[in-house]
Structures are given as C-alpha cells and as structure tokens.
Design a protein around this motif. Sequence first.
Motif, short mmCIF file in Angstrom:
data_model
loop_
_atom_site.label_atom_id
_atom_site.label_comp_id
_atom_site.label_asym_id
_atom_site.label_seq_id
_atom_site.Cartn_x
_atom_site.Cartn_y
_atom_site.Cartn_z
N ILE A 74 2.05 8.10 -7.40
CA ILE A 74 2.95 8.09 -8.56
C ILE A 74 4.04 9.14 -8.40
N PRO A 75 5.16 8.95 -9.09
CA PRO A 75 6.28 9.88 -8.93
C PRO A 75 5.91 11.33 -9.26
N GLU A 76 4.99 11.51 -10.20
CA GLU A 76 4.69 12.85 -10.68
C GLU A 76 3.91 13.70 -9.68
N VAL A 77 3.20 13.06 -8.76
CA VAL A 77 2.28 13.81 -7.91
C VAL A 77 2.68 13.68 -6.44
N SER A 86 -0.22 12.07 5.42
CA SER A 86 -1.54 12.24 6.03
C SER A 86 -2.66 12.20 4.98
N GLN A 87 -2.36 12.65 3.77
CA GLN A 87 -3.36 12.50 2.69
C GLN A 87 -3.66 11.02 2.47
N LEU A 88 -2.58 10.24 2.37
CA LEU A 88 -2.72 8.81 2.17
C LEU A 88 -3.54 8.17 3.29
N PHE A 89 -3.18 8.50 4.54
CA PHE A 89 -3.91 7.90 5.66
C PHE A 89 -5.39 8.29 5.60
N PHE A 133 7.72 6.26 -6.55
CA PHE A 133 7.02 7.28 -5.75
C PHE A 133 7.82 7.66 -4.50
N THR A 134 7.81 8.94 -4.18
CA THR A 134 8.30 9.39 -2.87
C THR A 134 7.28 10.36 -2.31
N PHE A 135 7.20 10.45 -0.99
CA PHE A 135 6.24 11.36 -0.38
C PHE A 135 6.64 12.80 -0.61
N ALA A 136 5.68 13.69 -0.54
CA ALA A 136 5.93 15.12 -0.71
C ALA A 136 7.02 15.56 0.26
N GLY A 137 8.00 16.27 -0.27
CA GLY A 137 9.04 16.79 0.60
C GLY A 137 10.26 15.89 0.68
N GLU A 138 10.09 14.63 0.30
CA GLU A 138 11.24 13.73 0.32
C GLU A 138 12.05 13.87 -0.95
N GLU A 139 13.33 13.45 -0.86
CA GLU A 139 14.13 13.46 -2.07
C GLU A 139 13.92 12.16 -2.82
#
Lengths: 340, 340, 340, 340
Positions: D190-193, D198-201, D222-228
């Motif tokens: 989700i967008p909030e978290v 690698s967590q997903l994998f 949703f975007t991955f951690a670190g992405e804009e």
Amino acid sequence: MKIAVLTAGGDCPGLNAVIRGIVLKGDRIYDHEFVGVRDGFRGLVEDDLVPLPRQRVRGLSKVGGTILGTSRVSPMTNGGTDRVKEVMDKHDIEALIAIGGEGTLTVARMFHDAGINVVGVPKTIDNDLSATDRTFGFDTAVSVATESIDRLRTTGEAHSRCMVVEVMGRNVGWIALHAGIASGAHAILIPEVPVTPSQLFGWVRHAMDRGRAPVVVVAEGFTFAGEEGAVASDRTDGFGRQLLGGIGERVTRMIEEATGVETRNTTLGHLQRGGVPSSYDRVLATRFGTAAVDAVSDRMWGTMVALHGIDIVNVRLRDATSALKVVPRDQWDEAAILFG
Amino acid sequence: MKIAVLTAGGDCPGLNAVIRGIVLKGDRIYDHEFVGVRDGFRGLVEDDLVPLPRQRVRGLSKVGGTILGTSRVSPMTNGGTDRVKEVMDKHDIEALIAIGGEGTLTVARMFHDAGINVVGVPKTIDNDLSATDRTFGFDTAVSVATESIDRLRTTGEAHSRCMVVEVMGRNVGWIALHAGIASGAHAILIPEVPVTPSQLFGWVRHAMDRGRAPVVVVAEGFTFAGEEGAVASDRTDGFGRQLLGGIGERVTRMIEEATGVETRNTTLGHLQRGGVPSSYDRVLATRFGTAAVDAVSDRMWGTMVALHGIDIVNVRLRDATSALKVVPRDQWDEAAILFG
Amino acid sequence: MKIAVLTAGGDCPGLNAVIRGIVLKGDRIYDHEFVGVRDGFRGLVEDDLVPLPRQRVRGLSKVGGTILGTSRVSPMTNGGTDRVKEVMDKHDIEALIAIGGEGTLTVARMFHDAGINVVGVPKTIDNDLSATDRTFGFDTAVSVATESIDRLRTTGEAHSRCMVVEVMGRNVGWIALHAGIASGAHAILIPEVPVTPSQLFGWVRHAMDRGRAPVVVVAEGFTFAGEEGAVASDRTDGFGRQLLGGIGERVTRMIEEATGVETRNTTLGHLQRGGVPSSYDRVLATRFGTAAVDAVSDRMWGTMVALHGIDIVNVRLRDATSALKVVPRDQWDEAAILFG
Amino acid sequence: MKIAVLTAGGDCPGLNAVIRGIVLKGDRIYDHEFVGVRDGFRGLVEDDLVPLPRQRVRGLSKVGGTILGTSRVSPMTNGGTDRVKEVMDKHDIEALIAIGGEGTLTVARMFHDAGINVVGVPKTIDNDLSATDRTFGFDTAVSVATESIDRLRTTGEAHSRCMVVEVMGRNVGWIALHAGIASGAHAILIPEVPVTPSQLFGWVRHAMDRGRAPVVVVAEGFTFAGEEGAVASDRTDGFGRQLLGGIGERVTRMIEEATGVETRNTTLGHLQRGGVPSSYDRVLATRFGTAAVDAVSDRMWGTMVALHGIDIVNVRLRDATSALKVVPRDQWDEAAILFG
C-alpha cells in the motif's frame, strides 16, 4: 407484420430476454411491429395490450420477471378462440408469439388448430419438456438451489445436523437432481423414483457415521414409495398454495424421529424463480427469441423453437406437448452412486 | 484395476469435480484403485504420484483449480511413451485417465497408438472442441465475464464512457460471443469474424448517439480485418505472457482516438478460469468423471467422453482432436443484430 | 502459554476467521500453543480437545461454519466451573478464549468470577450486543437476505403478488431493518415496533395502488400490537424447532384474506447463517481474533473484544452482557418513511 | 424548498441509493421539490437540470452508477460561484446537495464561503475521508476485490503460480488492506507503507516454501521504498489513463525475475466501482441521503453527513476536507502478521 407477444404461466428467469430478442430482431431485420399482451391470456381476451417498441426492451436481457406480466388465466374458458380472433382482428395483429409452459403451448396448439397464426416459445423452469434439450430458467433455478445448499452445508456441519432442502419440481425432479449432484448431496428424492423411508434413513445414517452432516435434497412433488401422489393436494388453499408444511417439513420430522439426528428444513420456493438470470439462460432465451421471430416471418405456424444439441430448431407444437421429460431411472442411479 | 488420473494444460473450473466423479464411482461400483499424477505429464515422466483414495475427493465438486496440479510439460519430449510405460508398469497401473484440452488429448491419442490404455476427458475453457457440445469450465468463464460486464456497464453509463472488456479466446470467440449476448454488448470482436476499425467505430458511435454507454467485448485472439494474427505473439515474454497491453488496450486507444469518446479497458484474464465452478459445470464435470471410469471399466481405450444433446457418449480420440469448433459466421451475425 | 479456543451457540459466518486470527497471531508473535474444544462447552466438560496448530487454520478466512463444531450445551449444569478447571488443569491450559453470543459470554463472565482465565469474542448474527458497534456474521446475513429479496421482488412483480420474507431476529429486528432498507421493502416488521394488522394492510394496499408488488420483511420474533410475544413458543417441538408455519406464514395468510392480494411467504431460515462470509465479516472476525489473543497475552481476563467506530477495543464482560441492543424507534421510523 | 442534487467525481456503488433517500424523505416529510443536475458540476454551470420527482427514484437502491451522470468538471474554472448562483437563482433553487469526494467537498466548502446554501454527502470508494468512519462504495469495492482474489487463488494453486492483484487506491491502501486480509493474502502493498523489493520476494518465497501459491495484493498507488511516488504519473495519457502496465504489471515482472516463480497480474480496475452495491453500502447510502435532506431542512449549511460508530452525524465541511484518512502503520503491521 404486426405481432402480439405474451408470457403465460409461472414466471421464469429469461422471459424478458426472449421478449428483447423477439423485438430487436423483428424490428431490425423484418420491420415488424410488436404489441405486448398484459398478464398472459388475460390481456388477450380482455383486450389489454401495450405497444412494444424497440426502446421498451432496452437492457432487458438481465432483468428477471416479465415486463408484460403473467397469469394463469385460460383463454379457452374466457371467450375461447373466437374472442382471441376478434381482439387480434380489431388491432390488425397477424400473429401471436406465446411464451409459456406445457399448458400455454397446448393452448397455442388449439389456437393453431382454430386458424390463429401462432408460434410458441417453451418456458418451464422444471425443464420437463421432451421436445427441447433445455429450457431457460432451469439453469438459474439450479444455480440458486446449489448456492443455497452450499450455504446450508456449512451450518449443518457446524452443528452436526442433517439439512433438508425442498426445491421446485411438482412432477419431475430435474432441479433436485442437478442441484443435488452439483452440491454433493447425500440423498436426492424426486417424484420419478420411489424411495422408502428406511432407504432415506440409511443414507442419512451412513453420512453421519462417516462424520458428515447429511444433506437431503427433495423435490416438492416427491412421495415415498407406496404413497399416493395425491397427498400433497390436501395441503393447498384456495390460491393453490400449500397451507401446512410441504414434503421438506415432513421428511425433516421423519428423519429426526427415526434417526435422532437434529434436522432442519429449508424450502427455497420462489427464490428459485426470481432474480437476475444466469448467463446460460440469458443466451438461450435470447436465441429462442430471435428464432421465434424468424419462425413467424417464415410463417411456420403451429411450431415452437427448441434446443437440439447446440442448434435452435423448430418443432411442431403437436409433438412438443405430448410427453413430459422425466428423469430417467439410470440418471438417478448414477447420482445415487455419489451419495454419502 | 489400478488407474492413474492426471490433469494437464491450463486449469479450468470443474477439474476437481471430474476427479471426484471418477474416484467415487470407481471405488463404489468397480472397486478400482486410483493414483493421482502430480502436475500433469510432468508427474508421469518423473514418477511423481500420490494415492487418491475416496476420502481425498470429499467435497471437491465445488472446489476450483485441481488438487493434482497441472502443467504444460509434454511427455513426448521428456522420455516419451517408453518412459510412461515404464512408470505405469513399475506401479502396476493398468490405465490412465487424461483430463485436458486439445494438446493433452492429442498426446493421449499417441499413447493409445503406442499401446497404453488411456481414456480422455475433454477440458477446454474456450469450448473449442468439435466432438462435444460443451465442455466444463466454459459456463463458469462466461458467467464471470457476464457479471463483470454487468458491473462495468453501470460505471460506463455514469461517465458516458465506452467500456472495452477483453475476455479469453485465443483461437475461438465462444466466450466473447456468449458473454456479449448475455450482457447486451454493442460490439463483439472474435477471431473468426474479420471486422474493420471503421465498423467498430460505427457501432460505438451508434450506441452513443442513442444515449447508451457502449460496451465492446473482445476476445484476446481477435485481430482487425486485414491484419496478421501473428501480431499478438510479439508481445509475449519468455513465459508466454503478454508484456504490453493486449488487444483490449489497443482497441481502447483506437476507439478513443477515432471517436473522441473516453474509453476504458478491463482485461479479465485469470478471473475467468479460477474459483467456484457454476452448477452447470459441476454437473457436467461430474457426469464426465463417472462416464470416464465407465469407459475405462469397459476397456474403451482411445476414446474420450463427450456431451451430445443431453447424453454423455464416447467418441474416438482420433475423431475428437481433428477439428477446432469455431463460431459459425451465422451465429455471430445473429448476435450482431442485437448490437446497439 | 497454552490456550483453549471454543465456539458456542448458533454458528455464524466468520467463526473460522476468528480462530485463524487467534492461532496465526498467537503462534507468530507470542509463541502460544493452542487446543481446540470440540462442540462448544460440551467438549470442555467432556474433555474433548484437539490440537490446533498453525497448519490447521490455513485458508480458513473464507470458510463458513466452525471447524471446532458448536453446541448449546451449558457447562454450568454439566459439572460447572470445577469441572472446567479440572479439564484445563489436566492439560495445562492457562487460558480460554470463548467465542459466542450473550449466553456464552455470560458463562464466560461466571468463569472469570470463578477464577478461570477467560477472554471473550462476541458472536451474534442478530447484531444485538450493545457493547460492540457490529458483530461478524450480521453483514453476511443481511447480504443473503437482501439478495434473496431482490430475487423475490421480480417474481412478485411478474405476478402482481405480495411477497413476504421471514428473516432471522427472535428478539431484535436489525437484520429485517437493514435488509428491508437495502431492498426497498414496503413494510418492515420487527419485534421492537408494535404494528397493527390494519397498518400493515394499508402499506400493502398503498404499494399495490401505485402499481408495485409489495415486499414485506418480517423478523421471526415479530408479533402484532397487542399480542403476547409468547405466542411463538407454542409452535416449537422438542428440539426447539417451529413445527407449523412461523410469523411469515401467518402474515401471508392475513394479508391475503384482508386485501385479496395473492401473497407468498419465503422463510430464509438457515440460509442466513451458512456459507462463505462476506468480506466485511472476514475482516472484522480476523481483527477480533488477533485482538483476542492480544488480550490473553496482556492477561486482560474477564474482557471481550469489541468494535468501536473503526477501532477494536476491550470491554469488560460484566458490561457487555447487561443489555440487548434493540433497534431504536427513530431508526425504524426513518426506514418507514421509505415504505411504499 | 427547491433543492438541486448533483453527483461529481468518479462513480461509486450507492450514489443512486443516496439520491433515492434524499428524494423520498424530502418529498414525504418536508414536501421539498428536487431537481437533478446532469454530469456533476458541468450541469450546474451549463444549466443542464432535470426534474427529480419521487417516481424517478423508484427501485434505485440497488442500481449501480448514478442516474444523474457525473464528471470531473470543476465549476471554479467554468464561471465560479457567480455562475452557480445565477443558475440557482434562475430556477429558484434554494439549496444544493453535493455528493462527491474530497475535491467535490472542497468545492462545496468554497460555495458555502460564497454564501451558497450547500450540504455535502461524502463519496469515496477509497474510504480516505477522515471525518467519517466509512463511506459507501468501499464495501462493494472490497467485496468485488475479495471475490476476485478468491477466484485467482485457485488457479494460482493449480499451476503453482504467484498471483498479483492490482486494486484501487491511488493515495491510500484501505481497499488493498481489507481485501488482502479477507482473502488471506501473502503480501499487501500500500502507498502508506514502504516495502523493499527484497521484503516482497521474501514473502513470496516463504509462501512457496510452504507449498502455497503466493497471492500479492497491491494498491495502484504503491511505490517501493526509496522510489518517488511521482513515477506513476509518467504512465498516463491525455485522458489521465495509464498507458502502459501499472504497478501490478511491474511487481509481476520483478517477482518473476527475482524468484523464478511464474507470476501473473490481474488489474481489477473499473470492476471495483461498477455494479450492484452491497447491502452494507445500500443501507449506509440511504441513511446518508435521508440525513442530508434533514440537514438541508435544518439549514445546516456548510456541513456534510458522516458515520460515527453506528450514528449518522453532521460535520463541518471545513473539518471534513482537511486531512486524508491513511492506513495507520499498526493496522498494516497487524495484517502483515498473517502473511504467509
């Protein structure tokens, strides 16, 4: 050509899809004009007609019920074919499409014999017409019954109860057979196959013994071996409605008393004939509708449309109404192998 | 008799009901013993088998997927019939029931030619086998597609948008045809019928002109008149999966550009092959299963079960896999009359 | 910690999702060990327990019923708290999570008073607990009832009949109220609001006059103004089951006699408590489950979990079981504005 | 009083039930007169109004979409409040009920500040308004997503595939969270978290290791951690429509490449906002509608209706539109405990 359309008898999911198919194809391909007859044959003898333009049938393929209304009024005791001819002549109606079950199609045959231009569309939720592989409405009824039994099974298992489900089928057991197979019932009771109470109790006990919550599907017209079928008729009021509990209630009490297993009945009743038609029924009903208007255009009077394999064909009303399509004994035997 | 059962190719609602029918009837009537083959032909060549006792198939008639797993592995390039015989001999397996589509049934025919005792059960969600009126899974797929289109229509109408729905059907358009008829689509695009972009735009505009939100149903294998069907293959990755948007996306962009009507695509994809089977498919699959074990017991090697009208019959695999059942042009024409 | 889990009273969609939530969180976060009690308090006094490992709850969020079984056996008349302590001590069970309705929670409170470590999870398909905004199962029941009424309405309209639907609700009318609002009923009869027969007939006639097929939703515990509520109890057999028709049947006959409108009853009964839980109930039940194991871990004995707004909170069992949450008069008045 | 009603922004199951509640109560209790505004604010600035009599809202509680049409046209850049006043004055319209999401309610607040009599009804399928516990449409969207995931799971298991499902939620993940919990997903994005690939994998591999077919639910925003988060906006065309695959496609390719597990994406898209509303949404929408007309009658200008616990309350638009209701981290953590 100006054509009247009527729906008669009990309603059935798919009636509106038939009407839509008739009107759309009749309007576009043949330039026919349509009028709707209100409430089955009542509207025909009472001259209660409504215009049925293309716009009126918009979006109807998925709508349950019938926009024309229906009734069980017989035209033969309300003026007969003379009155029908009179009304049709008055409005310059050249042909009639009658959508209905065995009674309606028998009337249609009489109309044909009396020189009225008529084409039939078979409608029976019970799937009991021998001249067609399937009728619309049946699939929806079986779907509703199957989903209901799926629900009832889980509550039966939670309480280790036997669940009885009474489904439609006054004379034939097709709905019970198909819903019973689809839901994995432990007993299927249908009018065509005599079963003794002790056979039934045996199936229930057998399922209990193996840790299952027994599910019994019973058609409303079922009677135990040796009983007279007429018993059921004692239990109806002036509207033809069952006053006291039906066969489902009775089977429930019998199981409880004989086996000691807590047992509950659910009578699905009108749930099976209302609501959104299944996609199967929408397609079949639409095909029946467009084929019926073809038959009218080809002046194939005295015929009805039918499904043979994957084709829509025309059969003579005379042949269509002569025999009821009952469940063959070997199909029930096949289902019974899966009991338990 | 000891019998192996396998499911191969894409999964399909009803596979488990077939397996249940086979095992219950085989156990009760014939006293056969069953083993399940894991993941289609992979399990057969890799000797990956599991016992398949009566208890294992309990309650399976309504469960989607296949408890045996499935794959697209071909046995012919993985040891061939010799390896299959070896594995079957090792476990004293006398016969194989292969549940699958055209590819699987073709392999089954080769097995038969090589002297392996095999009976087939047809499985194709696309309903494209000419030897049987219907296959299980198709009804569920059409139901899911129809319900989805019913939903999409209301949001289309709220926004005056054109809604495009891409359904399954790589080579044949049966799902698109039936879901399109059932939901009252304004255009149905299938591989069998060439249509030009301008025809499509015409249907869309016609619907808009009459105040409707156009619904376009397109089979994944559709290409416009004059285009090469091979175009689609450019868009798949190493797993055979479409990388960029499929035909639904393309049709959507084309409509939007040509007509100016805001248009949205929904690709139903795997929604159509998963989940609880419809009651129709449960009954058909169960009947296929019990008939398949009859065929094995009667040693009717090299045949498969099929639906003809309301009967289950046996047809030779040789005849069953020779021709694809495509949508006849006149059935599409009939549906097209209802467009708009 | 070793924790026992039981489900008691009537089953309810979502029970398995609670059990799954308890076990998954208890296993992963707290490293608790779980045992399941068979058939409610019966298993507790009869020492009928089963291991409840993580693998046992796989895929349970969508499964109706309860894998533990349930019953209405009272522990207080079958050994009481001493016997319960004995069984718990024998197996080193430190705490009990009791999932059940008012009766169960009252027993849980007595357990707490007797020094047993207990946490409750409220379960009532009728939504009649004042300490929580909602309980799981209620949403599924309302959904099933609403879908059923949607179906019944179309057949009512086809025949110009009045359709009566009897839904659950022995003491409170929440299901009737919500299903009635959702389906646009023309009359909603609930235990909390006295209505006279002539009021009911007025609503039915009013709907008929405007060309509608009246839909009447009646809670099973409804009695007409001036009648004693106890009437219903005359109609049950030794199993607590209604022998003759319930209030739905009676209302049906009364309408028919007074208004002359053909009327049909459908009693939904157990359909409302079985089957796949709605997504709402799955989420709420899962949250209740994980919150219950938190409460156990925090040793909040004598409390139960509850929904307040969008939060799960803990309330004291003493406060939770003191008052029934009835339908406030103004909410019924609000619904009545929409009649007709 | 003469009152205008409009629906603006994306459509949402329940809009018609709101309109019906407004008109029925307004007509019966207050004797108000209603006009409908066509296509949201477009109709207001273009003076495109239709009468909205009682008969027009018949049977609407279960109809998806909005009979008034909707659009994203802003009145502030099309004449502004002066033009709105002009149109309202011309037709003697005293008040406006605006049904819409955050944008619409913000406009309503500006109208109020400019002296226009306005009452709001919150509509957001994403459930992202902080001033109300729930909004209608959300429950239907979660139900559709949950049923879809139930279907996809079985086909995933048959093929040992990972199934990715992209659901709505541009800014908040409520639909993904609830559908993921309800269907027992192995990962919820989700967008909030922020989550790393690698967590997903890890979650995917963990599920595979235990013999499950992984189910990943991802909100469209949703975007991955670190992405804009802005990445997504690159992929839309002139209509604001995503041109290439969305996040679901991307996650699918990433999983496949990193884990070697065959993975399939399904983007539910508009399926979630169309069709028959759930019973929950019908009831909530009806209550919102009748409460909105109460607020108008009480001249509570500048407020909107909201659900607090089990009560409908009135909150100031100023307070309602200030903050988005995001998924709190601890609720996602709670859900994540159930992954795998």
